[in-house]
Design a protein around this motif. Structure first.
Motif, PDB file in Angstrom:
ATOM      1  N   SER A 125       0.844  -1.200   0.000  1.00 22.01           N
ATOM      2  CA  SER A 125       0.000   0.000   0.000  1.00 22.01           C
ATOM      3  C   SER A 125       0.873   1.241   0.000  1.00 22.01           C
ATOM      4  CB  SER A 125      -0.914   0.013   1.229  1.00 22.01           C
ATOM      5  OG  SER A 125      -0.142   0.096   2.423  1.00 22.01           O
ATOM      6  N   TRP A 127       0.655   3.830   2.364  1.00 20.11           N
ATOM      7  CA  TRP A 127       1.011   4.357   3.682  1.00 20.11           C
ATOM      8  C   TRP A 127       0.931   3.307   4.787  1.00 20.11           C
ATOM      9  CZ3 TRP A 127       3.060   9.029   3.212  1.00 20.11           C
ATOM     10  CH2 TRP A 127       2.719   9.782   2.078  1.00 20.11           C
ATOM     11  N   GLY A 128       0.842   2.050   4.426  1.00 24.05           N
ATOM     12  CA  GLY A 128       0.800   1.001   5.429  1.00 24.05           C
ATOM     13  C   GLY A 128      -0.624   0.639   5.817  1.00 24.05           C
ATOM     14  N   GLN A 129      -0.759  -0.447   6.552  1.00 19.06           N
ATOM     15  CA  GLN A 129      -2.064  -1.004   6.883  1.00 19.06           C
ATOM     16  C   GLN A 129      -2.671  -0.428   8.158  1.00 19.06           C
ATOM     17  OE1 GLN A 129      -3.649  -3.319   4.761  1.00 19.06           O
ATOM     18  NE2 GLN A 129      -1.929  -2.702   3.447  1.00 19.06           N
ATOM     19  N   THR A 173       9.560  -0.257  -3.723  1.00 20.43           N
ATOM     20  CA  THR A 173       8.533  -0.969  -2.946  1.00 20.43           C
ATOM     21  C   THR A 173       8.394  -2.409  -3.425  1.00 20.43           C
ATOM     22  OG1 THR A 173       7.350   1.128  -2.629  1.00 20.43           O
ATOM     23  CG2 THR A 173       6.126  -0.896  -2.199  1.00 20.43           C
ATOM     24  N   ASP A 199       3.382  -6.303   5.699  1.00 15.67           N
ATOM     25  CA  ASP A 199       2.854  -4.967   5.463  1.00 15.67           C
ATOM     26  C   ASP A 199       3.960  -4.143   4.816  1.00 15.67           C
ATOM     27  OD1 ASP A 199       1.809  -2.401   5.558  1.00 15.67           O
ATOM     28  OD2 ASP A 199       1.636  -2.317   7.752  1.00 15.67           O
ATOM     29  N   SER A 201       4.913  -0.791   2.531  1.00 13.18           N
ATOM     30  CA  SER A 201       4.360   0.486   2.083  1.00 13.18           C
ATOM     31  C   SER A 201       5.354   1.267   1.243  1.00 13.18           C
ATOM     32  CB  SER A 201       3.944   1.338   3.291  1.00 13.18           C
ATOM     33  OG  SER A 201       5.070   1.898   3.943  1.00 13.18           O
TER      34      SER A 201
END
Length: 383
Positions: A125, A127-129, A173, A199, A201
């Motif tokens: 993602s 900005w992270g989960q 990423t 996770d 980002s």
């Protein structure tokens, strides 16, 4: 040996970061089953914008060589059921939906592990989960702006921000995700049966790319200066100089290298007092010694030279140097001399970025047409 041979990856990613991660796994021998929307597919196919290419654009081909394409409508119960049947045969599950989207589809890590206990789940993602920013949309240049990367480029402190000229954070990423997945598979190989959800980002990957600069800022509490095309150590001989017909980038960081640079430029005086202290040994690092007068003298000397002969002369003297080339020049002039790391059969797609010395790279195979492998995976229960 194909290190990931026999492993199946279910790939619910699109655009750049996720597909680059699974491309790395494919380069190591994994079977990657790319799940795409019926009629649309990965947006990189540009089916509507460039129909003449039939869904195989250069950008899509670069990151999807050798994968298999299956189309599923994940908003339908039948599509999700087919996906979970595929998951039950897999070792890795990768998605790059916005946080929360997979759960709304009933495809959160718990549901994936219910279909395949022990599967490695990876979520990519912007900005992270977790955290306040988790739900925000993210694209490469937006993350470059937010993380300070754009503000690092250029030389004028009051000048406009400048982005890196390719989607560097997307690719970083993908590399980070591939590395994390390999670490998770190693845990499995060593007998670790804990649930693993990764996770990854874009923001974390951007900071990782700037790790040294991040440490500097944390130590000083100040934003880093813009250094433009100069080297990071502040040596007078570490810069990119204009010549009569182009530019040459040089990394003469030690006193010995700098003396040889000045000799090639026919300006040995620039390596002596008052420009630099007397008696410096050849191995001395010239950190933060790029005074304005010295830089001006070097610029004048470079301006009298031609780029290609100067590049050759500096290399012959053991001074790291390169004429500034565009990407086409690099691929046509220098890349073939390295032996290349293209995937065999991959239509020009690059391999994993490193080589097995003495061994051929794993075959790439062509990028798949949208839904090309539906019959293979959906006509009968997959195995």
């Amino acid at each position: 040996m194909r290190p990931l041979e026999g492993l199946r990856v279910i790939d619910l990613t699109h655009v750049l970061a996720g597909p680059f991660a699974t491309h790395q796994l494919r380069c190591l021998g994994a079977e990657v089953v790319k799940i795409e929307r019926p009629g649309h597919g990965d947006v990189m196919r540009a089916l509507a914008a460039r129909p003449e290419l039939g869904g195989i654009t250069p950008g899509f081909a670069a990151l999807n060589a050798g994968k298999k394409s299956v189309t599923l409508d994940l908003k339908s119960e039948a599509g999700r059921a087919d996906l979970l049947r595929l998951v039950a045969t897999a070792d890795v599950f990768v998605e790059n939906f916005r946080p929360g989207a997979a759960a709304r589809l009933g495809l959160d890590p718990a549901a994936i592990r219910a279909a395949r206990p022990g599967i490695v789940c990876c979520s990519i993602s912007g900005w992270g989960q977790s955290g306040d920013m988790a739900g925000l949309r993210a694209y490469d240049h937006v993350v470059q702006a937010a993380t300070g990367m754009m503000a690092l480029q250029g030389t004028d402190p009051s000048g406009p921000p400048i982005k890196v000229g390719f989607p560097v954070i997307d690719i970083a990423t993908g590399m980070t995700a591939a590395s994390a997945i390999l670490a998770a598979l190693l845990r499995r190989a060593r007998g670790d049966q804990a649930d693993i959800t990764l996770d990854v980002s874009m923001a974390d990957s951007a900071a990782l790319l700037m790790a040294g600069t991040v440490a500097q800022v944390r130590a000083t509490g100040k934003p880093p200066p813009r250094i433009g095309n100069r080297g990071f150590v502040g040596s007078p001989g570490a810069d990119t100089f204009a010549t009569r017909d182009g530019h040459v980038s040089v990394a003469a960081n030690t006193m010995g290298q700098f003396r040889r640079l000045c000799a090639v430029l026919d300006r040995p005086d620039l390596s002596a007092p008052p420009h630099l202290p007397d008696g410096l040994p050849d191995g001395a690092f010239l950190a933060d010694m790029a005074g304005e007068t010295l830089r001006a003298g070097l610029a004048e000397a470079f301006a009298r030279a031609e780029a290609a002969p100067l590049e050759a002369a500096l290399i012959a003297q053991g001074v790291p140097a390169a004429r500034v080339r565009d990407l086409h020049e690099y691929l046509s002039e220098l890349y073939p001399r390295m032996g290349g790391i293209d995937l065999p059969g991959g239509g020009g797609a690059l391999g994993a970025g490193w080589r097995w010395l003495g061994e051929a790279p794993i075959e790439g195979g062509p990028p798949p047409r949208l839904g090309e492998h539906n019959a293979e995976f959906l006509a009968a229960p997959p195995g």
